[in-house]
Design a protein around this motif. Sequence first.
Motif, PDB file in Angstrom:
ATOM      1  N   ALA A   7       0.833  -1.198   0.000  1.00 38.39           N
ATOM      2  CA  ALA A   7       0.000   0.000   0.000  1.00 38.39           C
ATOM      3  C   ALA A   7       0.871   1.253   0.000  1.00 38.39           C
ATOM      4  N   ASP A   8       1.955   1.234   0.777  1.00 39.55           N
ATOM      5  CA  ASP A   8       2.878   2.370   0.789  1.00 39.55           C
ATOM      6  C   ASP A   8       3.509   2.561  -0.593  1.00 39.55           C
ATOM      7  N   ALA A   9       3.894   1.464  -1.233  1.00 39.22           N
ATOM      8  CA  ALA A   9       4.503   1.536  -2.559  1.00 39.22           C
ATOM      9  C   ALA A   9       3.524   2.123  -3.571  1.00 39.22           C
ATOM     10  N   ARG A  10       2.253   1.718  -3.501  1.00 34.85           N
ATOM     11  CA  ARG A  10       1.244   2.266  -4.419  1.00 34.85           C
ATOM     12  C   ARG A  10       1.046   3.759  -4.177  1.00 34.85           C
ATOM     13  N   ARG A  11       0.996   4.164  -2.889  1.00 31.60           N
ATOM     14  CA  ARG A  11       0.845   5.590  -2.567  1.00 31.60           C
ATOM     15  C   ARG A  11       2.057   6.379  -3.061  1.00 31.60           C
ATOM     16  N   ASN A  12       3.248   5.835  -2.827  1.00 26.80           N
ATOM     17  CA  ASN A  12       4.459   6.515  -3.303  1.00 26.80           C
ATOM     18  C   ASN A  12       4.439   6.668  -4.816  1.00 26.80           C
ATOM     19  N   TYR A  13       4.062   5.613  -5.517  1.00 25.87           N
ATOM     20  CA  TYR A  13       4.004   5.655  -6.971  1.00 25.87           C
ATOM     21  C   TYR A  13       3.046   6.765  -7.417  1.00 25.87           C
ATOM     22  N   VAL A  39       9.849  16.955  -3.701  1.00 24.69           N
ATOM     23  CA  VAL A  39       8.466  17.445  -3.603  1.00 24.69           C
ATOM     24  C   VAL A  39       7.509  16.308  -3.225  1.00 24.69           C
ATOM     25  N   ALA A  40       7.776  15.105  -3.720  1.00 21.43           N
ATOM     26  CA  ALA A  40       6.921  13.952  -3.399  1.00 21.43           C
ATOM     27  C   ALA A  40       7.167  13.443  -1.985  1.00 21.43           C
ATOM     28  N   GLY A  41       8.244  13.899  -1.360  1.00 20.54           N
ATOM     29  CA  GLY A  41       8.538  13.479   0.011  1.00 20.54           C
ATOM     30  C   GLY A  41       9.110  12.071   0.096  1.00 20.54           C
ATOM     31  N   VAL A  42       9.838  11.668  -0.937  1.00 24.48           N
ATOM     32  CA  VAL A  42      10.469  10.351  -0.952  1.00 24.48           C
ATOM     33  C   VAL A  42      11.938  10.522  -1.340  1.00 24.48           C
ATOM     34  N   GLY A  43      12.698   9.473  -1.159  1.00 19.25           N
ATOM     35  CA  GLY A  43      14.100   9.508  -1.563  1.00 19.25           C
ATOM     36  C   GLY A  43      14.235   9.289  -3.056  1.00 19.25           C
ATOM     37  N   SER A  44      15.377   9.727  -3.597  1.00 17.45           N
ATOM     38  CA  SER A  44      15.590   9.540  -5.032  1.00 17.45           C
ATOM     39  C   SER A  44      15.657   8.057  -5.389  1.00 17.45           C
ATOM     40  N   ALA A  45      16.079   7.210  -4.435  1.00 13.88           N
ATOM     41  CA  ALA A  45      16.100   5.761  -4.698  1.00 13.88           C
ATOM     42  C   ALA A  45      14.676   5.235  -4.885  1.00 13.88           C
ATOM     43  N   THR A  46      13.725   5.804  -4.177  1.00 17.59           N
ATOM     44  CA  THR A  46      12.326   5.383  -4.322  1.00 17.59           C
ATOM     45  C   THR A  46      11.806   5.769  -5.707  1.00 17.59           C
TER      46      THR A  46
END
Length: 193
Positions: A7-13, A39-46
């Motif tokens: 669910a976290d991965a889908r939200r991040n996507y 801006v998305a609040g994630v790391g560049s690796a994500t």
Amino acid sequence: MSPRQRADARRNYARILAVAEEEVAVHGAAASLEQIARVAGVGSATVRRHFPTRRALLDAVAKERIEALCARAEVLAGEHDSRTALLDWLGEVIASSTRSRGLAAALAYEGAPPEDVYENSCATALEAAGTPLLRRAAEDGAVAGDVTFTDLVALMVGIVLATEQHADPAAAAERLFRLTVTGLSPRDQSAIL
């Protein structure tokens, strides 16, 4: 992977894609992946996990527009005048590309030889949709028989990229497209693409 991780991965996507759409609209294909991550609040690796290449990100951003253009090609395939159907569709691809910065770059084959189409889902989808229009126009003698879809993509991408800095990119692109189709011949002569 646990259901919570999925669910976290889908939200991040979804969040990355939404930010990428905004960044590409402003900065075009050169939008910063690091800025998108920030801006998305994630790391560049994500970002790179979801979109391993800039091409993958541009393809995802352009997906809905490409699907609409493919559907439009199907509708135009039923038109009586094959030349008009092809030219109308090419005009719509160019118009959509001028409204959606980054779309032309998503369509570019990036220097791949004409006989070896680059792995590019946007261009591949448009090629599948537009080739029947081109083939029919060539069979009808309305378009030169040696014109390839790769030629048309190069033409469209070139027009869009050449006009994206104009005050009115859509009008400039439309003018260049019509000039390309008619060439430099006087208006009373018919032209073949």
